[in-house]
Motif scaffolding. Sequence first.
Motif, PDB file in Angstrom:
ATOM      1  N   SER A 155       0.827  -1.208   0.000  1.00 28.97           N
ATOM      2  CA  SER A 155       0.000   0.000   0.000  1.00 28.97           C
ATOM      3  C   SER A 155       0.860   1.257   0.000  1.00 28.97           C
ATOM      4  CB  SER A 155      -0.936   0.001   1.206  1.00 28.97           C
ATOM      5  OG  SER A 155      -1.902  -1.018   1.082  1.00 28.97           O
ATOM      6  N   ARG A 156       1.883   1.284   0.850  1.00 31.40           N
ATOM      7  CA  ARG A 156       2.764   2.457   0.862  1.00 31.40           C
ATOM      8  C   ARG A 156       3.527   2.562  -0.457  1.00 31.40           C
ATOM      9  NH1 ARG A 156       3.508   1.053   6.567  1.00 31.40           N
ATOM     10  NH2 ARG A 156       5.418  -0.110   6.089  1.00 31.40           N
ATOM     11  N   ASP A 194      -5.599  -3.539   2.965  1.00 35.17           N
ATOM     12  CA  ASP A 194      -4.923  -2.584   3.843  1.00 35.17           C
ATOM     13  C   ASP A 194      -4.869  -1.223   3.172  1.00 35.17           C
ATOM     14  OD1 ASP A 194      -2.933  -3.138   1.963  1.00 35.17           O
ATOM     15  OD2 ASP A 194      -1.709  -4.299   3.345  1.00 35.17           O
ATOM     16  N   ALA A 195      -4.230  -0.259   3.831  1.00 40.69           N
ATOM     17  CA  ALA A 195      -4.269   1.119   3.368  1.00 40.69           C
ATOM     18  C   ALA A 195      -2.952   1.810   3.678  1.00 40.69           C
ATOM     19  CB  ALA A 195      -5.436   1.877   4.032  1.00 40.69           C
ATOM     20  N   ALA A 196      -2.780   2.994   3.118  1.00 43.09           N
ATOM     21  CA  ALA A 196      -1.606   3.827   3.386  1.00 43.09           C
ATOM     22  C   ALA A 196      -2.027   5.278   3.352  1.00 43.09           C
ATOM     23  CB  ALA A 196      -0.510   3.573   2.341  1.00 43.09           C
ATOM     24  N   GLY A 238      -2.339   1.743   8.616  1.00 41.95           N
ATOM     25  CA  GLY A 238      -3.006   1.215   7.429  1.00 41.95           C
ATOM     26  C   GLY A 238      -3.622  -0.147   7.620  1.00 41.95           C
TER      27      GLY A 238
END
Length: 431
Positions: free
Chosen positions: A208-209, A237-239, A255
């Motif tokens: 994600s990053r 997931d997330a960033a 995230g």
Amino acid sequence: MKSLSAPGRRPRPPRRSDLPAAPPARRPAGPGPVFGAILDHGPVARSTVARLTGLSPASVTGHVAQLLARGLVRESAETSGPRGLGRPHIPVEIDTGRYLVAGAHIAVAHSTVSLMDLRGRIVAEDRRPHRTTDPRRMLGELAARLSRLAATHAGGRTVLALGLATGHRVDPVAGVIVEHPQLGWRDVPARDILAAATGLPVHVDSHSRALARAEQLFGEESTRTSTVLLFVGAVVDAAFATEGAMHRGPRSGAGSVAHLPLGTAEAGGDADGAGGGADGAGGGGRCSCGRTDCLQSEVSERAMVRRAAGQGQAVDSFLELLDLALAGEPRAVALFRRRARLVGRAAALLLDMFDPEVLVVVEPGVGRMPECLADLRAEVAKRSWVCEDPERAVVPTSFTGTVLATAGGAVALGALYTDPLGPWPALPAVS
């Protein structure tokens, strides 16, 4: 507390035009911003780079000279002012003829290795299912595959570095995959293993990053100020990135949105009212966290395949289900539209938490099916308290179709564009 399943009426949020302008961000010095400006605008004159970066012309000239000496940029054909007036300029641009970076992405069921040029373009890629989940064996096989890929496709260009991306918790400073539950990995020293196997500088980060950084380097300009990236695949997931900096958290856990509750169980069924809640026929199933209505249990690739099977669709993999949806099969399309609406719930919460300029969604239905993107934006419009324009603020990834091949290479390129004059062993030394 605001309900996730039935938001009430809310006042109009303040528009950005109603708010005082933020003070201008302090521009970093050094060659990184110069290199980035050349990436964005090249071929570009040094005087224009000075104006874009806020650095003095003398500083820009010095930095460009060092980038030229390292072969990272090159001079283009000389140009002059209108009608031949004014001093001629020799523009500079990214040199894509000397160097490549290698990338590797580890998914739950397969891995992808790739080569990428310095403008973020995929030169070659190779995706294969896992033959083992033992981390040392898998990473050793990745190194061998990259060696063969470079021998076949590098075309005489030197590979500068290797970037590795994967889901869940990754510590880029230590080069360690902290935790990947689906693979059963904990505290895997991926950087050290791959560096020993390849002889390359190795950079490791979450996918994600990595993709958020790729958006800022090679994607839409709107992602530069602040971006939330939401990745929806086998892993969810997330960033969050702002002014080029990624927020990781002290335990590399920023995230971790996989277990965000969606409220579908409390709502008594699906988000679209179709019935058959998460535990019922065709449901997403119980997540490893014990819940049946968290984001991952409802929208992951595994949940999608299970739900399709529960509806009588004989599909063996998520990619087969995606192909059916892209071909217009009604039940498959309905599943992806449902997924988009559920992702929209999570997107609305992330928009309200971070108030970014842009939220980028990495999900193949949203990237390839206009109705899915429309459903997601409609859900955001219904649920977000602060997002005033989902059409502008919520966008699909710039890398639909090449997401996994891009992620690993983006880790290496992110490090290069941050510090192009750093200790890159394959580059000529500069004084």
